[in-house]
Write a protein that holds these residues in place. Structure first.
Motif, short mmCIF file in Angstrom:
data_model
loop_
_atom_site.label_atom_id
_atom_site.label_comp_id
_atom_site.label_asym_id
_atom_site.label_seq_id
_atom_site.Cartn_x
_atom_site.Cartn_y
_atom_site.Cartn_z
N MET A 1 75.61 -130.75 127.43
CA MET A 1 74.88 -130.09 128.47
C MET A 1 75.47 -128.70 128.66
O MET A 1 76.67 -128.50 128.55
N LYS A 2 74.60 -127.76 128.93
CA LYS A 2 74.99 -126.39 129.21
C LYS A 2 74.58 -126.07 130.64
O LYS A 2 73.44 -126.26 131.02
N VAL A 3 75.53 -125.61 131.45
CA VAL A 3 75.26 -125.21 132.82
C VAL A 3 75.45 -123.71 132.89
O VAL A 3 76.52 -123.20 132.52
N ILE A 4 74.43 -123.00 133.33
CA ILE A 4 74.48 -121.55 133.40
C ILE A 4 74.31 -121.12 134.85
O ILE A 4 73.29 -121.39 135.47
N TYR A 5 75.33 -120.46 135.39
CA TYR A 5 75.24 -119.90 136.72
C TYR A 5 74.74 -118.48 136.58
O TYR A 5 75.29 -117.69 135.81
#
Length: 160
Positions: A1-5
């Motif tokens: 999973m990639k979480v981008i803020y």
């Protein structure tokens, strides 16, 4: 999973939120010196808006990124999810966290002073006060993101 803020100019809030996610700064107490010492804080230029910057990997093995997006967060989210699907990762393998609701007048004025007028010292004081004003809200947002189930491909896998 990639979480981008993601957020407006310079990614100030995104860098803080990603650092909170990775516990690089204290989630219990606001400390401006900790924030100022973050690797990418006040380092992302206007020319780098839309670029992904890897910050680290969390305890669930999710990759954490920051990205400045100006006013195009929703468009970028659709594009990133589309690209993820093209490469067979599934839409849910990318989460874009829009931090623009956490902007306030202090942040906006501070960034304007820094980016447009070159008044870095005065602008940074306002930016830090703006972050401090919404620090608890940012922490709550990060905690909600961290509590989300992890997705791998098209299958949901909950790690709790």
């Amino acid at each position: 999973m990639k979480v981008i803020y993601s957020c407006y100019w310079g990614s100030y809030l995104a860098v803080v939120a990603a650092s909170l996610h990775l516990e690089l700064i204290d989630v219990n107490k606001y400390n401006k010196n900790d924030i100022l010492s973050l690797r990418l804080f006040n380092k992302i230029s206007d020319m780098e808006l839309g670029e992904l910057f890897f910050i680290g990997m969390d305890d669930k093995k999710s990759e954490i990124y920051v990205m400045g997006s100006k006013n195009s967060g929703k468009i970028l989210e659709k594009a990133l999810k589309g690209v993820a699907e093209i490469y067979g990762f599934g839409k849910d393998s990318v989460i874009l966290i829009d931090l623009n609701p956490y902007y306030n007048i202090l942040l906006s004025l501070g960034i304007l002073l820094i980016k447009r007028l070159g008044l870095i010292k005065t602008g940074m004081k306002l930016v830090l006060k703006g972050i401090a004003k919404n620090y608890d809200k940012i922490i709550k947002k990060v905690q909600c993101v961290k509590a989300e189930p992890i997705y791998e491909g098209n299958k949901q896998e909950v790690n709790r």
